[in-house]
Design an enzyme around this catalytic site. Structure first.
Site: not given
Ligand code: HEM
Length: 314
Positions: A152, A226
Protein backbone atom coordinates in the site's frame (compact mmCIF):
# COMPACT_ATOMS: atom_id res chain seq x y z
CA UNK A 1 14.96 45.18 -5.45
CA UNK A 2 12.76 42.14 -4.95
CA UNK A 3 12.40 40.39 -1.66
CA UNK A 4 11.04 36.94 -1.09
CA UNK A 5 9.01 35.80 1.89
CA UNK A 6 10.22 32.35 2.82
CA UNK A 7 7.41 29.93 3.57
CA UNK A 8 8.40 26.69 5.21
CA UNK A 9 5.89 23.86 4.83
CA UNK A 10 5.20 21.30 7.56
CA UNK A 11 6.76 17.85 7.14
CA UNK A 12 3.89 16.53 5.05
CA UNK A 13 6.42 14.80 2.80
CA UNK A 14 8.22 12.98 5.65
CA UNK A 15 9.16 9.40 4.75
CA UNK A 16 6.97 6.39 5.53
CA UNK A 17 7.84 5.14 9.00
CA UNK A 18 7.25 1.99 11.01
CA UNK A 19 4.99 3.64 13.58
CA UNK A 20 2.41 6.44 13.50
CA UNK A 21 -0.23 7.95 15.74
CA UNK A 22 -3.31 9.66 14.34
CA UNK A 23 -4.89 11.97 16.88
CA UNK A 24 -8.20 13.75 16.19
CA UNK A 25 -9.51 16.26 18.73
CA UNK A 26 -12.27 18.82 19.02
CA UNK A 27 -11.69 22.18 20.70
CA UNK A 28 -13.81 22.91 23.75
CA UNK A 29 -15.89 26.10 24.02
CA UNK A 30 -14.48 29.27 25.55
CA UNK A 31 -11.73 31.84 25.07
CA UNK A 32 -9.37 30.04 27.36
CA UNK A 33 -9.51 26.92 25.18
CA UNK A 34 -8.94 29.04 22.07
CA UNK A 35 -5.81 30.67 23.43
CA UNK A 36 -4.41 27.39 24.78
CA UNK A 37 -4.87 25.72 21.42
CA UNK A 38 -3.31 28.66 19.58
CA UNK A 39 -0.24 28.75 21.78
CA UNK A 40 0.16 24.97 21.58
CA UNK A 41 -0.09 25.00 17.79
CA UNK A 42 2.49 27.78 17.70
CA UNK A 43 4.82 25.63 19.79
CA UNK A 44 4.46 22.39 17.78
CA UNK A 45 7.88 23.01 16.20
CA UNK A 46 9.50 23.32 19.65
CA UNK A 47 7.67 20.29 21.01
CA UNK A 48 8.84 18.37 17.96
CA UNK A 49 12.44 19.38 18.65
CA UNK A 50 12.15 18.17 22.26
CA UNK A 51 11.47 14.67 21.00
CA UNK A 52 13.29 14.49 17.66
CA UNK A 53 16.71 15.26 19.17
CA UNK A 54 16.52 12.18 21.37
CA UNK A 55 17.05 9.87 18.37
CA UNK A 56 18.02 11.63 15.20
CA UNK A 57 17.93 8.37 13.24
CA UNK A 58 14.22 7.82 13.94
CA UNK A 59 12.80 10.19 11.27
CA UNK A 60 10.46 11.80 13.78
CA UNK A 61 7.95 14.18 12.15
CA UNK A 62 4.62 15.74 13.02
CA UNK A 63 2.00 17.47 10.94
CA UNK A 64 -0.84 19.44 12.50
CA UNK A 65 -4.12 20.12 10.73
CA UNK A 66 -6.98 22.51 11.50
CA UNK A 67 -10.64 21.76 10.68
CA UNK A 68 -13.10 23.99 8.85
CA UNK A 69 -15.35 24.60 11.89
CA UNK A 70 -12.62 26.33 13.92
CA UNK A 71 -10.58 28.01 11.20
CA UNK A 72 -11.80 31.55 11.91
CA UNK A 73 -11.58 31.01 15.66
CA UNK A 74 -7.96 29.88 15.59
CA UNK A 75 -6.47 32.06 12.87
CA UNK A 76 -6.72 35.60 11.43
CA UNK A 77 -5.74 34.31 8.03
CA UNK A 78 -8.34 34.11 5.23
CA UNK A 79 -9.84 30.64 4.81
CA UNK A 80 -8.03 28.39 2.37
CA UNK A 81 -10.12 28.44 -0.79
CA UNK A 82 -11.22 24.80 -0.69
CA UNK A 83 -11.48 24.31 3.10
CA UNK A 84 -14.86 22.76 3.92
CA UNK A 85 -16.05 19.94 6.18
CA UNK A 86 -15.92 16.34 4.98
CA UNK A 87 -19.16 15.77 3.13
CA UNK A 88 -21.09 12.59 3.89
CA UNK A 89 -21.23 10.53 0.73
CA UNK A 90 -23.92 7.96 0.03
CA UNK A 91 -23.51 5.37 -2.69
CA UNK A 92 -26.20 2.80 -3.49
CA UNK A 93 -24.56 0.38 -1.05
CA UNK A 94 -21.94 2.18 1.04
CA UNK A 95 -21.79 5.30 3.17
CA UNK A 96 -18.75 7.51 3.77
CA UNK A 97 -19.57 8.98 7.16
CA UNK A 98 -18.57 12.49 8.19
CA UNK A 99 -17.34 12.72 11.79
CA UNK A 100 -16.17 15.57 14.06
CA UNK A 101 -12.61 16.83 14.29
CA UNK A 102 -11.10 20.30 14.77
CA UNK A 103 -7.46 19.28 15.07
CA UNK A 104 -5.42 16.47 13.53
CA UNK A 105 -1.95 15.46 14.68
CA UNK A 106 -0.17 12.96 12.44
CA UNK A 107 2.79 11.82 14.50
CA UNK A 108 5.28 9.43 12.93
CA UNK A 109 8.69 7.91 13.41
CA UNK A 110 10.56 4.64 13.54
CA UNK A 111 9.88 4.40 17.27
CA UNK A 112 6.57 3.99 19.06
CA UNK A 113 8.08 5.47 22.24
CA UNK A 114 9.00 8.76 20.53
CA UNK A 115 5.46 9.09 19.15
CA UNK A 116 4.05 8.34 22.59
CA UNK A 117 6.31 10.92 24.24
CA UNK A 118 5.37 13.64 21.77
CA UNK A 119 1.67 12.93 22.24
CA UNK A 120 2.15 13.06 26.01
CA UNK A 121 3.86 16.47 25.89
CA UNK A 122 1.28 17.72 23.39
CA UNK A 123 -1.70 16.65 25.50
CA UNK A 124 -0.05 18.25 28.57
CA UNK A 125 0.21 21.53 26.67
CA UNK A 126 -3.40 21.33 25.42
CA UNK A 127 -4.65 20.64 28.94
CA UNK A 128 -8.43 20.97 29.27
CA UNK A 129 -8.87 22.81 25.99
CA UNK A 130 -9.69 19.76 23.84
CA UNK A 131 -11.79 16.58 23.73
CA UNK A 132 -10.46 13.35 22.28
CA UNK A 133 -12.41 12.08 19.28
CA UNK A 134 -10.07 9.35 18.07
CA UNK A 135 -6.57 8.11 18.71
CA UNK A 136 -5.27 5.37 16.43
CA UNK A 137 -1.83 3.82 16.65
CA UNK A 138 -0.68 2.34 13.37
CA UNK A 139 2.21 0.04 12.62
CA UNK A 140 4.18 -0.95 9.57
CA UNK A 141 3.20 -4.45 8.45
CA UNK A 142 5.96 -6.35 6.60
CA UNK A 143 6.89 -4.75 3.23
CA UNK A 144 4.44 -1.82 3.55
CA UNK A 145 1.39 -4.10 3.33
CA UNK A 146 -2.09 -3.29 4.53
CA UNK A 147 -3.97 -5.92 6.49
CA UNK A 148 -5.70 -7.03 3.28
CA UNK A 149 -2.22 -8.29 2.35
CA UNK A 150 -1.39 -5.82 -0.45
CA UNK A 151 1.54 -3.42 -0.72
CA UNK A 152 0.00 0.00 0.00
CA UNK A 153 1.51 3.32 -1.10
CA UNK A 154 3.22 2.27 -4.34
CA UNK A 155 1.73 4.92 -6.62
CA UNK A 156 2.62 7.78 -4.28
CA UNK A 157 4.37 10.66 -6.04
CA UNK A 158 8.17 10.82 -5.72
CA UNK A 159 10.75 13.57 -6.30
CA UNK A 160 9.49 16.88 -7.71
CA UNK A 161 6.00 15.37 -8.18
CA UNK A 162 5.57 15.40 -4.38
CA UNK A 163 5.61 19.20 -4.07
CA UNK A 164 3.41 19.53 -7.10
CA UNK A 165 0.70 17.22 -5.77
CA UNK A 166 0.86 18.22 -2.13
CA UNK A 167 1.70 21.89 -1.58
CA UNK A 168 -0.57 24.81 -2.45
CA UNK A 169 1.27 27.45 -4.48
CA UNK A 170 0.26 30.52 -6.49
CA UNK A 171 -3.40 29.43 -6.85
CA UNK A 172 -4.08 30.48 -3.22
CA UNK A 173 -1.23 32.67 -1.98
CA UNK A 174 -2.55 33.05 1.59
CA UNK A 175 -2.56 29.26 1.92
CA UNK A 176 0.76 28.69 0.12
CA UNK A 177 2.92 25.93 1.55
CA UNK A 178 -0.14 24.25 3.04
CA UNK A 179 -2.11 21.14 2.07
CA UNK A 180 -5.51 19.62 2.56
CA UNK A 181 -5.66 16.29 4.35
CA UNK A 182 -8.48 13.76 4.56
CA UNK A 183 -8.57 10.89 7.06
CA UNK A 184 -10.84 7.85 7.25
CA UNK A 185 -10.49 5.04 9.75
CA UNK A 186 -11.50 1.77 8.07
CA UNK A 187 -12.16 -1.64 9.64
CA UNK A 188 -12.03 -4.76 7.49
CA UNK A 189 -14.19 -7.85 7.38
CA UNK A 190 -11.23 -10.20 7.23
CA UNK A 191 -13.24 -13.41 7.25
CA UNK A 192 -15.05 -12.61 4.01
CA UNK A 193 -11.96 -11.05 2.44
CA UNK A 194 -9.95 -14.19 3.14
CA UNK A 195 -12.67 -16.42 1.69
CA UNK A 196 -11.88 -15.04 -1.76
CA UNK A 197 -9.20 -16.31 -4.11
CA UNK A 198 -6.03 -14.28 -4.58
CA UNK A 199 -7.13 -13.55 -8.17
CA UNK A 200 -10.43 -12.10 -6.99
CA UNK A 201 -8.64 -9.91 -4.44
CA UNK A 202 -6.15 -8.76 -7.08
CA UNK A 203 -8.90 -7.67 -9.45
CA UNK A 204 -10.48 -5.60 -6.65
CA UNK A 205 -7.22 -3.82 -5.83
CA UNK A 206 -5.79 -3.62 -9.37
CA UNK A 207 -2.35 -5.03 -8.52
CA UNK A 208 -0.92 -8.50 -8.01
CA UNK A 209 -0.58 -9.51 -4.38
CA UNK A 210 2.87 -11.08 -4.14
CA UNK A 211 4.80 -9.00 -6.65
CA UNK A 212 2.75 -5.78 -6.59
CA UNK A 213 2.52 -5.52 -10.37
CA UNK A 214 -0.14 -3.20 -11.79
CA UNK A 215 -3.02 -4.88 -13.68
CA UNK A 216 -4.58 -3.36 -16.80
CA UNK A 217 -7.63 -1.13 -16.34
CA UNK A 218 -10.98 -2.83 -17.04
CA UNK A 219 -12.73 -1.77 -20.28
CA UNK A 220 -14.89 1.35 -19.95
CA UNK A 221 -18.29 0.70 -18.40
CA UNK A 222 -17.12 -2.45 -16.60
CA UNK A 223 -16.26 -2.90 -12.92
CA UNK A 224 -13.09 -0.90 -12.16
CA UNK A 225 -10.43 -1.82 -9.62
CA UNK A 226 -9.61 0.37 -6.61
CA UNK A 227 -6.46 1.55 -8.38
CA UNK A 228 -8.40 2.69 -11.44
CA UNK A 229 -11.20 4.38 -9.48
CA UNK A 230 -8.63 6.28 -7.43
CA UNK A 231 -6.82 7.58 -10.52
CA UNK A 232 -7.97 11.11 -11.37
CA UNK A 233 -7.16 12.65 -14.73
CA UNK A 234 -8.30 15.78 -16.55
CA UNK A 235 -9.49 15.77 -20.16
CA UNK A 236 -5.90 16.13 -21.38
CA UNK A 237 -4.79 13.01 -19.51
CA UNK A 238 -2.91 14.90 -16.77
CA UNK A 239 -2.99 12.84 -13.57
CA UNK A 240 -3.58 14.46 -10.18
CA UNK A 241 -1.76 12.47 -7.49
CA UNK A 242 -2.14 12.60 -3.72
CA UNK A 243 0.30 11.56 -0.99
CA UNK A 244 -0.94 8.68 1.18
CA UNK A 245 0.58 7.42 4.41
CA UNK A 246 -1.95 4.69 5.27
CA UNK A 247 -1.18 2.56 8.30
CA UNK A 248 -2.54 -0.77 9.50
CA UNK A 249 -3.93 -0.84 13.03
CA UNK A 250 -5.86 -3.31 15.10
CA UNK A 251 -5.98 -5.96 17.72
CA UNK A 252 -6.32 -9.65 16.84
CA UNK A 253 -7.54 -10.33 20.39
CA UNK A 254 -10.59 -8.16 19.85
CA UNK A 255 -10.80 -9.10 16.17
CA UNK A 256 -10.17 -5.57 14.98
CA UNK A 257 -8.31 -5.25 11.66
CA UNK A 258 -8.06 -1.84 10.10
CA UNK A 259 -6.47 0.61 7.68
CA UNK A 260 -6.13 4.24 8.69
CA UNK A 261 -6.39 6.11 5.40
CA UNK A 262 -4.65 9.49 5.26
CA UNK A 263 -4.30 11.45 2.03
CA UNK A 264 -2.59 14.83 1.57
CA UNK A 265 -3.34 16.98 -1.43
CA UNK A 266 -2.82 20.42 -2.85
CA UNK A 267 -6.36 20.11 -4.23
CA UNK A 268 -9.15 18.93 -1.94
CA UNK A 269 -11.41 18.27 -4.93
CA UNK A 270 -9.09 15.50 -6.09
CA UNK A 271 -9.63 13.45 -2.92
CA UNK A 272 -13.35 14.22 -2.99
CA UNK A 273 -13.50 12.99 -6.57
CA UNK A 274 -11.68 9.77 -5.61
CA UNK A 275 -14.22 9.19 -2.85
CA UNK A 276 -17.11 9.81 -5.21
CA UNK A 277 -15.76 7.33 -7.73
CA UNK A 278 -15.19 4.78 -4.94
CA UNK A 279 -18.58 5.14 -3.20
CA UNK A 280 -20.95 6.05 -6.03
CA UNK A 281 -18.96 4.16 -8.63
CA UNK A 282 -17.84 4.80 -12.18
CA UNK A 283 -20.18 4.29 -13.89
CA UNK A 284 -22.57 4.90 -10.95
CA UNK A 285 -23.59 1.60 -9.36
CA UNK A 286 -20.21 -0.05 -9.91
CA UNK A 287 -18.65 1.04 -6.61
CA UNK A 288 -15.17 0.16 -5.38
CA UNK A 289 -15.37 -3.49 -4.22
CA UNK A 290 -12.80 -2.73 -1.49
CA UNK A 291 -15.78 -1.17 0.33
CA UNK A 292 -17.61 -4.51 0.50
CA UNK A 293 -14.86 -5.56 2.94
CA UNK A 294 -13.96 -2.20 4.52
CA UNK A 295 -16.20 0.13 6.55
CA UNK A 296 -15.21 3.71 7.41
CA UNK A 297 -15.81 4.60 11.07
CA UNK A 298 -14.66 8.19 10.59
CA UNK A 299 -14.26 10.78 7.84
CA UNK A 300 -12.76 14.22 8.45
CA UNK A 301 -11.04 16.95 6.44
CA UNK A 302 -8.36 19.36 7.73
CA UNK A 303 -6.05 22.01 6.39
CA UNK A 304 -2.35 21.66 7.20
CA UNK A 305 -0.96 25.20 7.19
CA UNK A 306 2.68 25.90 6.48
CA UNK A 307 5.03 25.66 9.48
CA UNK A 308 5.57 29.40 9.07
CA UNK A 309 1.88 30.11 9.56
CA UNK A 310 1.54 27.62 12.40
CA UNK A 311 4.39 29.28 14.30
CA UNK A 312 2.72 32.68 13.91
CA UNK A 313 -0.57 31.69 15.53
CA UNK A 314 0.16 32.79 19.09
C1 HEM B 1 -3.95 2.65 -4.36
C2 HEM B 1 -5.32 0.18 -0.41
C3 HEM B 1 -8.58 3.65 0.61
C4 HEM B 1 -6.60 6.39 -2.85
C5 HEM B 1 -4.09 1.66 -3.40
C6 HEM B 1 -3.41 0.38 -3.43
C7 HEM B 1 -3.78 -0.28 -2.31
C8 HEM B 1 -4.71 0.54 -1.58
C9 HEM B 1 -3.29 -1.66 -1.86
C10 HEM B 1 -2.45 -0.09 -4.54
C11 HEM B 1 -1.03 0.25 -4.29
C12 HEM B 1 -0.72 1.72 -4.21
O1 HEM B 1 -0.56 2.39 -5.24
O2 HEM B 1 -0.68 2.21 -3.11
C13 HEM B 1 -6.33 0.93 0.23
C14 HEM B 1 -7.06 0.48 1.39
C15 HEM B 1 -7.98 1.46 1.67
C16 HEM B 1 -7.82 2.50 0.67
C17 HEM B 1 -6.81 -0.83 2.16
C18 HEM B 1 -9.00 1.52 2.77
C19 HEM B 1 -9.79 0.51 3.05
C20 HEM B 1 -8.34 4.69 -0.24
C21 HEM B 1 -9.06 5.94 -0.24
C22 HEM B 1 -8.49 6.72 -1.22
C23 HEM B 1 -7.42 5.94 -1.83
C24 HEM B 1 -10.22 6.29 0.69
C25 HEM B 1 -8.82 8.13 -1.68
C26 HEM B 1 -9.80 8.86 -1.25
C27 HEM B 1 -5.70 5.61 -3.53
C28 HEM B 1 -4.89 6.10 -4.65
C29 HEM B 1 -4.15 5.02 -5.10
C30 HEM B 1 -4.50 3.90 -4.24
C31 HEM B 1 -4.85 7.52 -5.20
C32 HEM B 1 -3.16 5.01 -6.27
C33 HEM B 1 -3.84 4.86 -7.58
C34 HEM B 1 -2.86 4.82 -8.72
O3 HEM B 1 -2.36 3.72 -9.06
O4 HEM B 1 -2.55 5.90 -9.25
N1 HEM B 1 -4.89 1.72 -2.28
N2 HEM B 1 -6.80 2.14 -0.17
N3 HEM B 1 -7.37 4.73 -1.22
N4 HEM B 1 -5.43 4.30 -3.31
FE1 HEM B 1 -6.17 3.19 -1.80
Amino acid sequence: MSHRILIEPQRVDAPLTSSATFLVLTINDGDEATSMVKSTLASVADLTKNVAIRDSSASFAVTAGIGSRVWDRITDVPRPVELRPFKELKGAKHLAVSTPGDLLFHIRSERRDLNFEFERQLMDALGESVTLIDETVGFRYFDVRDLLGFVDGTANPVGPAVDDSVFIAEEDTEAAGGSYVVVQKYVHDMKTWKSMSTEQQESIIGRTKLENVELDDAPEGKQQSHKSLATIEDDDGNEFGILRDNMPFGSPGSKEFGTYFIGYSRRLWVIEKMLERMYVGNPPGLHDRILDYSTPLTGTTFFVPSATMLASLE
